[in-house]
Design a protein around this motif. Structure first.
Motif: not given
Length: 127
Positions: A116-117, A124-127, A108-111, A21-22
């Motif tokens: 991970p991607l 300004g969007a919420r993650s 942002r890191i998506d799993q 997540g880094i």
């Protein structure tokens, strides 16, 4: 000559941190410039004195295209990071037709099922 098993490649280091997540990119200690994709020496000055740092995550869409697929459309974008490097990714969480060149985005890191991607969302969007 084989690489010792305890020395990870630059790619392995990058993806290993993403899995934690880094988000980190290499920065040269000699010329102070960041680069991406990960390499073992600086593409700007050739130095091998590199460190891994967490970028701010802020970027701007440099270019974008839409990939149309039966399972759902997605974008493929080139994003210029605030630190300088340009990388290929996706802008997500908005309709693909709304992604624009010059749009401010945040990393942002998506799993995913494939691992991970690193993706970007509009600033300004919420993650």
């Amino acid at each position: 000559m084989a690489m010792p098993a305890d020395v990870p490649s630059a790619d392995a280091r990058y993806f290993g941190k993403l899995a934690e997540g880094i988000f980190e990119i290499p920065r040269c200690r000699t010329c102070s410039r960041h680069h991406f994709f990960p390499r073992v020496c600086c593409p700007h000055c050739g130095s091998q004195d590199l460190e891994w740092v967490a970028p701010a995550g802020a970027g701007v869409v440099y270019s974008s295209t839409i990939v149309r697929r039966p399972g759902g459309d997605y974008t493929v974008c080139l994003v210029d990071l605030q630190e300088g490097p340009r990388l290929m990714s996706r802008v997500v969480d908005i309709p693909v037709d709304e992604v624009r060149i010059g749009m401010a985005v945040r990393a942002r890191i998506d799993q995913t099922t494939e691992g991970p991607l690193l993706v970007f969302i509009p600033e300004g969007a919420r993650s």
